[in-house]
Design a protein around this motif. Structure first.
Motif, mmCIF file in Angstrom:
data_model
loop_
_atom_site.group_PDB
_atom_site.id
_atom_site.type_symbol
_atom_site.label_atom_id
_atom_site.label_comp_id
_atom_site.label_asym_id
_atom_site.label_seq_id
_atom_site.Cartn_x
_atom_site.Cartn_y
_atom_site.Cartn_z
ATOM 1 N N ASP A 129 0.913 -1.180 0.015
ATOM 2 C CA ASP A 129 0.017 -0.027 -0.090
ATOM 3 C C ASP A 129 0.928 1.139 0.132
ATOM 4 O O ASP A 129 2.179 1.128 0.405
ATOM 5 C CB ASP A 129 -0.863 -0.014 1.380
ATOM 6 N N TYR A 130 0.272 2.356 -0.208
ATOM 7 C CA TYR A 130 1.007 3.727 -0.510
ATOM 8 C C TYR A 130 0.248 4.984 -0.195
ATOM 9 O O TYR A 130 -0.908 4.795 -0.302
ATOM 10 C CB TYR A 130 1.964 3.872 -1.679
ATOM 11 N N ARG A 131 0.955 5.979 0.136
ATOM 12 C CA ARG A 131 0.243 7.009 0.619
ATOM 13 C C ARG A 131 1.356 8.196 0.028
ATOM 14 O O ARG A 131 2.367 8.207 0.441
ATOM 15 C CB ARG A 131 0.030 7.316 2.080
ATOM 16 N N VAL A 132 0.936 9.259 -0.838
ATOM 17 C CA VAL A 132 1.432 10.147 -1.237
ATOM 18 C C VAL A 132 1.544 11.553 -0.373
ATOM 19 O O VAL A 132 0.465 11.612 0.347
ATOM 20 C CB VAL A 132 0.905 10.819 -2.609
ATOM 21 N N ILE A 133 2.607 11.966 0.070
ATOM 22 C CA ILE A 133 2.699 13.265 1.006
ATOM 23 C C ILE A 133 3.015 14.193 -0.156
ATOM 24 O O ILE A 133 4.045 14.439 -0.637
ATOM 25 C CB ILE A 133 3.919 13.091 1.952
ATOM 26 N N ALA A 134 1.744 15.145 -0.322
ATOM 27 C CA ALA A 134 2.127 15.885 -1.435
ATOM 28 C C ALA A 134 3.262 17.352 -1.284
ATOM 29 O O ALA A 134 3.823 17.665 -2.261
ATOM 30 C CB ALA A 134 0.681 17.049 -1.335
ATOM 31 N N ALA A 135 3.371 17.563 0.053
ATOM 32 C CA ALA A 135 4.528 18.444 -0.037
ATOM 33 C C ALA A 135 5.871 18.080 0.194
ATOM 34 O O ALA A 135 6.784 18.943 0.121
ATOM 35 C CB ALA A 135 4.337 19.176 1.581
ATOM 36 N N ALA A 136 5.991 16.832 0.335
ATOM 37 C CA ALA A 136 7.164 16.218 0.335
ATOM 38 C C ALA A 136 8.105 16.561 -1.064
ATOM 39 O O ALA A 136 7.095 16.254 -1.975
ATOM 40 C CB ALA A 136 7.238 14.630 0.724
ATOM 41 N N SER A 137 9.459 16.914 -0.864
ATOM 42 C CA SER A 137 10.214 16.982 -2.078
ATOM 43 C C SER A 137 11.383 15.849 -2.178
ATOM 44 O O SER A 137 12.023 15.376 -1.188
ATOM 45 C CB SER A 137 10.732 18.410 -2.116
ATOM 46 N N THR A 138 11.737 15.760 -3.354
ATOM 47 C CA THR A 138 12.820 14.827 -3.828
ATOM 48 C C THR A 138 14.235 15.579 -3.728
ATOM 49 O O THR A 138 15.376 14.882 -4.002
ATOM 50 C CB THR A 138 12.799 14.058 -5.012
ATOM 51 N N ALA A 139 14.137 16.854 -3.455
ATOM 52 C CA ALA A 139 15.291 17.633 -3.287
ATOM 53 C C ALA A 139 16.189 17.752 -2.040
ATOM 54 O O ALA A 139 17.343 18.126 -2.089
ATOM 55 C CB ALA A 139 14.864 19.093 -3.789
ATOM 56 N N PHE A 140 15.424 17.157 -1.181
ATOM 57 C CA PHE A 140 16.328 17.197 0.359
ATOM 58 C C PHE A 140 16.414 15.880 0.914
ATOM 59 O O PHE A 140 15.492 14.974 0.958
ATOM 60 C CB PHE A 140 15.384 18.262 1.214
ATOM 61 N N SER A 141 17.745 15.383 1.017
ATOM 62 C CA SER A 141 17.970 14.299 1.787
ATOM 63 C C SER A 141 19.122 14.574 2.785
ATOM 64 O O SER A 141 19.699 15.702 2.945
ATOM 65 C CB SER A 141 18.669 13.409 0.623
ATOM 66 N N TYR A 142 19.525 13.323 3.489
ATOM 67 C CA TYR A 142 20.542 13.597 4.547
ATOM 68 C C TYR A 142 21.949 13.715 3.759
ATOM 69 O O TYR A 142 21.986 13.239 2.707
ATOM 70 C CB TYR A 142 20.542 12.344 5.411
ATOM 71 N N ARG A 143 23.119 14.167 4.470
ATOM 72 C CA ARG A 143 24.317 14.555 3.974
ATOM 73 C C ARG A 143 25.126 13.074 3.581
ATOM 74 O O ARG A 143 26.011 13.351 2.695
ATOM 75 C CB ARG A 143 25.225 15.260 5.037
ATOM 76 N N TYR A 144 24.878 12.029 4.163
ATOM 77 C CA TYR A 144 25.580 10.743 3.979
ATOM 78 C C TYR A 144 25.045 9.973 2.863
ATOM 79 O O TYR A 144 26.128 9.129 2.362
ATOM 80 C CB TYR A 144 25.616 10.189 5.237
ATOM 81 N N SER A 145 23.926 10.172 2.208
ATOM 82 C CA SER A 145 23.408 9.359 1.183
ATOM 83 C C SER A 145 22.201 10.110 0.660
ATOM 84 O O SER A 145 21.322 10.770 1.410
ATOM 85 C CB SER A 145 22.792 7.999 1.852
ATOM 86 N N GLU A 146 22.146 9.973 -0.708
ATOM 87 C CA GLU A 146 21.032 10.365 -1.419
ATOM 88 C C GLU A 146 19.551 9.614 -1.258
ATOM 89 O O GLU A 146 19.818 8.551 -0.697
ATOM 90 C CB GLU A 146 21.516 10.393 -2.906
ATOM 91 N N ASN A 147 18.735 10.251 -1.761
ATOM 92 C CA ASN A 147 17.484 9.444 -1.759
ATOM 93 C C ASN A 147 16.725 9.279 -0.545
ATOM 94 O O ASN A 147 16.065 8.307 -0.633
ATOM 95 C CB ASN A 147 17.702 8.297 -2.550
ATOM 96 N N GLN A 148 17.289 9.536 0.498
ATOM 97 C CA GLN A 148 16.483 9.427 1.883
ATOM 98 C C GLN A 148 15.500 10.649 2.017
ATOM 99 O O GLN A 148 15.783 11.455 3.041
ATOM 100 C CB GLN A 148 17.638 9.377 2.956
ATOM 101 N N ASN A 149 14.470 10.902 1.212
ATOM 102 C CA ASN A 149 13.697 11.954 1.023
ATOM 103 C C ASN A 149 12.746 11.961 2.338
ATOM 104 O O ASN A 149 12.296 12.462 2.844
ATOM 105 C CB ASN A 149 13.212 12.101 -0.225
ATOM 106 N N ILE A 150 12.324 10.623 2.137
ATOM 107 C CA ILE A 150 11.173 10.315 3.218
ATOM 108 C C ILE A 150 11.639 9.374 4.210
ATOM 109 O O ILE A 150 11.848 8.124 3.721
ATOM 110 C CB ILE A 150 9.956 9.773 2.832
#
Length: 457
Positions: A311-332
């Motif tokens: 199952d999935y839920r979209v978070i409308a405000a969440a952005s793929t532009a921001f992640s933690y400094r040690y690894s990419e793609n940790q947006n959610i």
């Protein structure tokens, strides 16, 4: 009637009893015939203790030697002054050796070397006197034996395990340091599980490196590991799991216990279908379900391990532009604690600062949100504990710091300075588990864990 053999032996002191016979270099053996025709063998062995009356004995030896000197005073004019000086030094040496025996921890290796040098000088003088006088007097033999005895004791004291000498003091210092570390670690040994009656985290233990990842390969730099933060009764217990990404996750590995994880005795392997492939290193196992980030569409995803349903839920405000400094793609990023399930993300509206949201586990929807002051791209990672969000950042190559906290109850934020060691410089995930109050870190391919200490009220 055959002659009797009478062997006279002094009592060996405990300190000498362990010295091999071949090392009894100072022993003297004399043989004679007694009044009744019996053979008398006298063995003089060194005594390794130096009581205070030994000094008096040395003075008596000195007086006897002076008698010998008077007999041959023409030969001893140049030596008498030296003998008196060295006898005084021998008295001083005797006192020093006694002090070494009783207070060995106050001396270092140099003290023993100086003692040996002085003893060798004294021995050389006695040998010179004996040669000059062409005498084999028992007085010289006795004095020579005293010097040899003292040399043996000095050597024994330096090497004897019961003497707290330089090497032993170093080892003792190491043991003291280990004891201090052990005492510190004991502070984490009795966590009050489930109790949030505290004012927050005050310290983090040293890292425990469990092992290399389940593939035993250092090429799996990104990943996550942990345990179910809310085990369901009536189901197979899935305590630990591992997921590896670079950056996408296609496989989940589940184990029924910590021991099975160590032995790589796999319970179940989930080969995620292409339409449900995960992204990033932000997986949480809670209530027999795995929560993770999904990029098509960009959303938070739930895999029910009981039914196998996605199952999935979209978070409308969440952005793929921001992640933690040690690894990419940790947006959610998901987190779990004593209060439930949480998700953290950043948005353009929040200008890259972390937005914290509470997730309803049944409806799989967001119930409440909080805007925090922590910039996600500057953070190493973030986790939840007792309704408080903690954010980390790098201090140096070996040190991480919990520097920020946001309390969802009071809506208050504060700066912290709680440092802890990293096994290696970069890590891809860090999550708190309320079941054991531990932090689980995936550190450059290694499973690493920490104990957490709270400030109890």
């Amino acid at each position: 009637m055959p002659p009797l053999l009478l062997l006279l032996l002094p009592v060996l002191s405990p300190a000498l009893a362990w010295i091999p016979v071949e090392d009894w270099e100072s022993g003297n053996v004399t043989a004679s015939v007694g009044d009744s025709g019996q053979c008398v063998c006298q063995v003089y062995l060194p005594d390794t203790t130096f009581p205070a009356d030994r000094v008096q004995h040395m003075q008596e030896v000195n007086m006897d030697m002076m008698v010998e000197v008077n007999i041959q005073k023409n030969k001893l004019v140049s030596y008498q002054g030296k003998v008196e000086i060295y006898l005084e030094e021998l008295k001083n040496l005797t006192v020093r050796v006694v002090m070494l025996q009783t207070n060995a921890d106050d001396y270092i290796k140099l003290d023993f070397e100086l003692l040996r040098i002085e003893l060798r000088e004294f021995e050389a003088l006695v040998s010179q006197l004996k040669f000059s006088l062409n005498s084999s007097s028992p007085l010289f033999d006795s004095l020579y034996t005293e010097i040899r005895n003292m040399t043996l004791i000095v050597n024994q004291l330096e090497t004897y395990d019961k003497s707290n000498l330089q090497v032993i003091r170093i080892e003792f210092a190491k043991l003291q340091k280990k004891l201090q570390d052990c005492q510190k670690e004991q502070e984490f040994s009795n966590p009050d599980i489930g109790n949030c009656n505290h004012t927050g985290i005050i310290s983090v233990s040293k890292p425990t490196v469990v092992q290399l990842n389940g593939h035993l390969s250092s090429s799996y730099v990104y990943g996550v590991w942990g345990r179910d933060s809310k085990p369901n009764r009536g189901y197979e217990s899935l305590h630990f799991f591992g997921a590896y990404s670079a950056p996408h996750v296609y496989d989940l590995y589940l184990y029924t216990s910590y021991e099975k994880l160590i032995l790589r005795n796999l319970f179940k392997h989930y080969d995620l279908p292409s339409e449900w492939v995960g992204t990033g290193d932000n997986y949480i196992l809670r209530g027999h379900a795995i929560y993770y980030q999904h990029n098509s569409p960009f959303s938070m995803t739930k895999l029910n391990l009981t039914t196998g349903k996605y199952d999935y839920r979209v978070i409308a405000a969440a952005s793929t532009a921001f992640s933690y400094r040690y690894s990419e793609n940790q947006n959610i990023d998901f987190a779990a604690d004593e209060n439930g399930l949480w998700v953290m993300y950043a948005s353009h509206a929040s200008m890259g600062k972390i937005v914290l949201a509470k997730v309803d586990e049944h409806s799989f929807g967001i119930t409440e949100e909080w805007n925090t002051g922590a910039y996600k791209q500057l953070a190493g990672n973030a986790f939840m504990a007792c309704g408080v969000m903690y954010v980390t950042r790098s201090v140096d190559l070996n040190t991480e710091e919990i520097y920020y906290a946001y309390d969802t109850k009071t809506k208050q934020e504060k700066l912290l300075n709680i440092q802890f060691n990293k096994f290696q410089e970069q890590y891809s995930s860090l999550d708190y588990n309320p079941i054991d109050q531990k932090l689980y870190m995936y550190n450059n391919g290694y499973y690493v864990a920490y104990n957490v200490k709270f400030n109890r009220v």
